[in-house]
Design a protein around this motif. Structure first.
Motif, PDB file in Angstrom:
ATOM      1  N   UNK A  57       0.823  -1.211   0.000  1.00 43.00           N
ATOM      2  CA  UNK A  57       0.000   0.000   0.000  1.00 43.00           C
ATOM      3  C   UNK A  57       0.859   1.265   0.000  1.00 43.00           C
ATOM      4  N   UNK A  58       2.108   1.108   0.385  1.00 42.59           N
ATOM      5  CA  UNK A  58       2.995   2.267   0.439  1.00 42.59           C
ATOM      6  C   UNK A  58       4.357   1.875  -0.112  1.00 42.59           C
ATOM      7  N   UNK A  59       5.096   2.894  -0.490  1.00 43.08           N
ATOM      8  CA  UNK A  59       6.447   2.679  -0.957  1.00 43.08           C
ATOM      9  C   UNK A  59       7.389   3.505  -0.124  1.00 43.08           C
ATOM     10  N   UNK A  60       8.591   2.974   0.035  1.00 48.67           N
ATOM     11  CA  UNK A  60       9.587   3.665   0.824  1.00 48.67           C
ATOM     12  C   UNK A  60      10.704   4.119  -0.102  1.00 48.67           C
ATOM     13  N   UNK A  61      11.130   5.345   0.084  1.00 42.05           N
ATOM     14  CA  UNK A  61      12.237   5.857  -0.719  1.00 42.05           C
ATOM     15  C   UNK A  61      13.316   6.358   0.223  1.00 42.05           C
ATOM     16  N   UNK A  62      14.531   5.982  -0.070  1.00 40.46           N
ATOM     17  CA  UNK A  62      15.638   6.435   0.765  1.00 40.46           C
ATOM     18  C   UNK A  62      16.297   7.636   0.108  1.00 40.46           C
ATOM     19  N   UNK A  63      16.337   8.711   0.831  1.00 35.18           N
ATOM     20  CA  UNK A  63      16.915   9.933   0.286  1.00 35.18           C
ATOM     21  C   UNK A  63      18.357  10.069   0.730  1.00 35.18           C
ATOM     22  N   UNK A  64      19.056  10.890  -0.003  1.00 36.22           N
ATOM     23  CA  UNK A  64      20.474  11.021   0.300  1.00 36.22           C
ATOM     24  C   UNK A  64      20.720  11.728   1.633  1.00 36.22           C
ATOM     25  N   UNK A  71       5.514   7.037   0.432  1.00 34.60           N
ATOM     26  CA  UNK A  71       4.456   7.501  -0.447  1.00 34.60           C
ATOM     27  C   UNK A  71       3.406   6.406  -0.555  1.00 34.60           C
ATOM     28  N   UNK A  72       2.185   6.820  -0.876  1.00 39.02           N
ATOM     29  CA  UNK A  72       1.140   5.838  -1.103  1.00 39.02           C
ATOM     30  C   UNK A  72       1.420   5.168  -2.442  1.00 39.02           C
ATOM     31  N   UNK A  73       1.236   3.867  -2.492  1.00 35.20           N
ATOM     32  CA  UNK A  73       1.423   3.158  -3.750  1.00 35.20           C
ATOM     33  C   UNK A  73       0.266   3.499  -4.684  1.00 35.20           C
ATOM     34  N   UNK A  74       0.574   3.789  -5.913  1.00 37.01           N
ATOM     35  CA  UNK A  74      -0.483   4.106  -6.880  1.00 37.01           C
ATOM     36  C   UNK A  74      -0.373   3.146  -8.042  1.00 37.01           C
ATOM     37  N   UNK A  75      -0.304   1.876  -7.741  1.00 32.56           N
ATOM     38  CA  UNK A  75      -0.091   0.922  -8.800  1.00 32.56           C
ATOM     39  C   UNK A  75       1.319   1.069  -9.321  1.00 32.56           C
ATOM     40  N   UNK A  76       1.509   0.618 -10.544  1.00 33.81           N
ATOM     41  CA  UNK A  76       2.859   0.646 -11.089  1.00 33.81           C
ATOM     42  C   UNK A  76       3.206   2.046 -11.555  1.00 33.81           C
ATOM     43  N   UNK A  77       4.308   2.575 -11.098  1.00 31.58           N
ATOM     44  CA  UNK A  77       4.676   3.907 -11.541  1.00 31.58           C
ATOM     45  C   UNK A  77       6.104   4.235 -11.181  1.00 31.58           C
ATOM     46  N   UNK A  78       6.605   5.230 -11.852  1.00 38.38           N
ATOM     47  CA  UNK A  78       7.973   5.672 -11.583  1.00 38.38           C
ATOM     48  C   UNK A  78       7.963   7.174 -11.403  1.00 38.38           C
ATOM     49  N   UNK A  79       8.942   7.648 -10.659  1.00 36.21           N
ATOM     50  CA  UNK A  79       8.920   9.051 -10.295  1.00 36.21           C
ATOM     51  C   UNK A  79      10.261   9.730 -10.516  1.00 36.21           C
ATOM     52  N   UNK A  80      10.138  11.005 -10.810  1.00 38.43           N
ATOM     53  CA  UNK A  80      11.266  11.906 -10.717  1.00 38.43           C
ATOM     54  C   UNK A  80      11.131  12.540  -9.346  1.00 38.43           C
ATOM     55  N   UNK A  81      12.145  12.440  -8.533  1.00 36.21           N
ATOM     56  CA  UNK A  81      12.036  12.962  -7.179  1.00 36.21           C
ATOM     57  C   UNK A  81      13.084  14.046  -6.963  1.00 36.21           C
ATOM     58  N   UNK A  82      12.648  15.183  -6.469  1.00 38.80           N
ATOM     59  CA  UNK A  82      13.571  16.272  -6.197  1.00 38.80           C
ATOM     60  C   UNK A  82      14.220  16.047  -4.837  1.00 38.80           C
ATOM     61  N   UNK A  83      15.548  16.016  -4.831  1.00 36.20           N
ATOM     62  CA  UNK A  83      16.255  15.794  -3.572  1.00 36.20           C
ATOM     63  C   UNK A  83      16.325  17.075  -2.744  1.00 36.20           C
ATOM     64  N   UNK A 112       9.647 -10.358 -11.942  1.00 33.49           N
ATOM     65  CA  UNK A 112       8.364 -10.226 -11.254  1.00 33.49           C
ATOM     66  C   UNK A 112       8.008  -8.783 -10.974  1.00 33.49           C
ATOM     67  N   UNK A 113       9.006  -7.994 -10.739  1.00 29.79           N
ATOM     68  CA  UNK A 113       8.711  -6.591 -10.476  1.00 29.79           C
ATOM     69  C   UNK A 113       9.996  -5.795 -10.648  1.00 29.79           C
ATOM     70  N   UNK A 114       9.850  -4.510 -10.644  1.00 31.59           N
ATOM     71  CA  UNK A 114      11.031  -3.653 -10.688  1.00 31.59           C
ATOM     72  C   UNK A 114      10.676  -2.327 -10.065  1.00 31.59           C
ATOM     73  N   UNK A 115      11.687  -1.564  -9.754  1.00 32.64           N
ATOM     74  CA  UNK A 115      11.430  -0.212  -9.277  1.00 32.64           C
ATOM     75  C   UNK A 115      12.449   0.697  -9.916  1.00 32.64           C
ATOM     76  N   UNK A 116      12.049   1.892 -10.175  1.00 34.50           N
ATOM     77  CA  UNK A 116      12.935   2.870 -10.787  1.00 34.50           C
ATOM     78  C   UNK A 116      12.508   4.244 -10.298  1.00 34.50           C
ATOM     79  N   UNK A 117      13.404   4.926  -9.683  1.00 34.21           N
ATOM     80  CA  UNK A 117      13.133   6.287  -9.239  1.00 34.21           C
ATOM     81  C   UNK A 117      14.328   7.135  -9.653  1.00 34.21           C
ATOM     82  N   UNK A 118      14.054   8.277 -10.225  1.00 33.99           N
ATOM     83  CA  UNK A 118      15.136   9.153 -10.646  1.00 33.99           C
ATOM     84  C   UNK A 118      15.200  10.345  -9.706  1.00 33.99           C
ATOM     85  N   UNK A 119      16.384  10.633  -9.218  1.00 35.78           N
ATOM     86  CA  UNK A 119      16.547  11.706  -8.249  1.00 35.78           C
ATOM     87  C   UNK A 119      17.276  12.881  -8.891  1.00 35.78           C
TER      88      UNK A 119
END
Ligand SMILES: [Zn+2]
Ligand SMILES: [Zn+2]
Length: 139
Positions: A57-64, A71-83, A112-119
């Motif tokens: 239901x949620x995703x965890x992102x580790x910041x620098x 964040x709340x999980x919104x199905x499959x998605x990828x994000x650009x995240x501002x550090x 089975x799955x993947x994750x991709x986040x761009x910072x």
């Protein structure tokens, strides 16, 4: 009654996550939750977050900066995240599906799955940094 309170706190945390403009730390969630549940403990927030992660239901992102944000999980998605300000922009499509199929064919691996986040830095934060770079006290 304790069970009902737990359920309501859980729902409130999920709602806070879903309505957040960007990823939140457990401490930020705790502060927001206490608007509704003044006696809510930080440990309650952590316990629920762990559960949400397990349930997808949620995703965890580790910041620098070392702080984990959720964040709340919104199905499959990828994000650009501002550090700088933790603002996030959802990519309109998944750039990895083609690669996934190619890898599956080439390696026999079932993906089975993947994750991709761009910072990086959003335009506002970049502008702020550029302004800081200019000589102080200038016109
Ligand atoms: Zn930013
Ligand atoms: Zn994807």
């Amino acid at each position: 009654m304790a069970e009902l309170k737990r359920t309501r706190q859980r729902a409130a945390i999920l709602r806070l996550l879903a309505n957040a403009e960007g990823p939140l730390t457990a401490e930020e969630l705790h502060a927001a939750l206490r608007g509704e549940f003044p006696a809510a403990a930080l440990s309650t927030v952590y316990r629920n977050l762990e559960r949400f992660l397990q349930e997808g239901l949620a995703q965890k992102e580790d910041f620098r900066d070392g702080a984990a944000r959720y964040t709340a999980a919104q199905g499959h998605g990828h994000y650009l995240v501002c550090t700088g300000c933790a603002r996030r922009i959802r990519l309109t499509q998944c750039p990895l599906h083609g690669l996934e199929q190619e890898l599956a064919r080439g390696t026999g691996f079932t993906v089975e799955s993947h994750s991709l986040t761009l910072y990086g830095k959003c335009p506002q934060c970049r502008a702020r940094e550029e302004n800081r770079g200019k000589k102080p006290g200038g016109a």
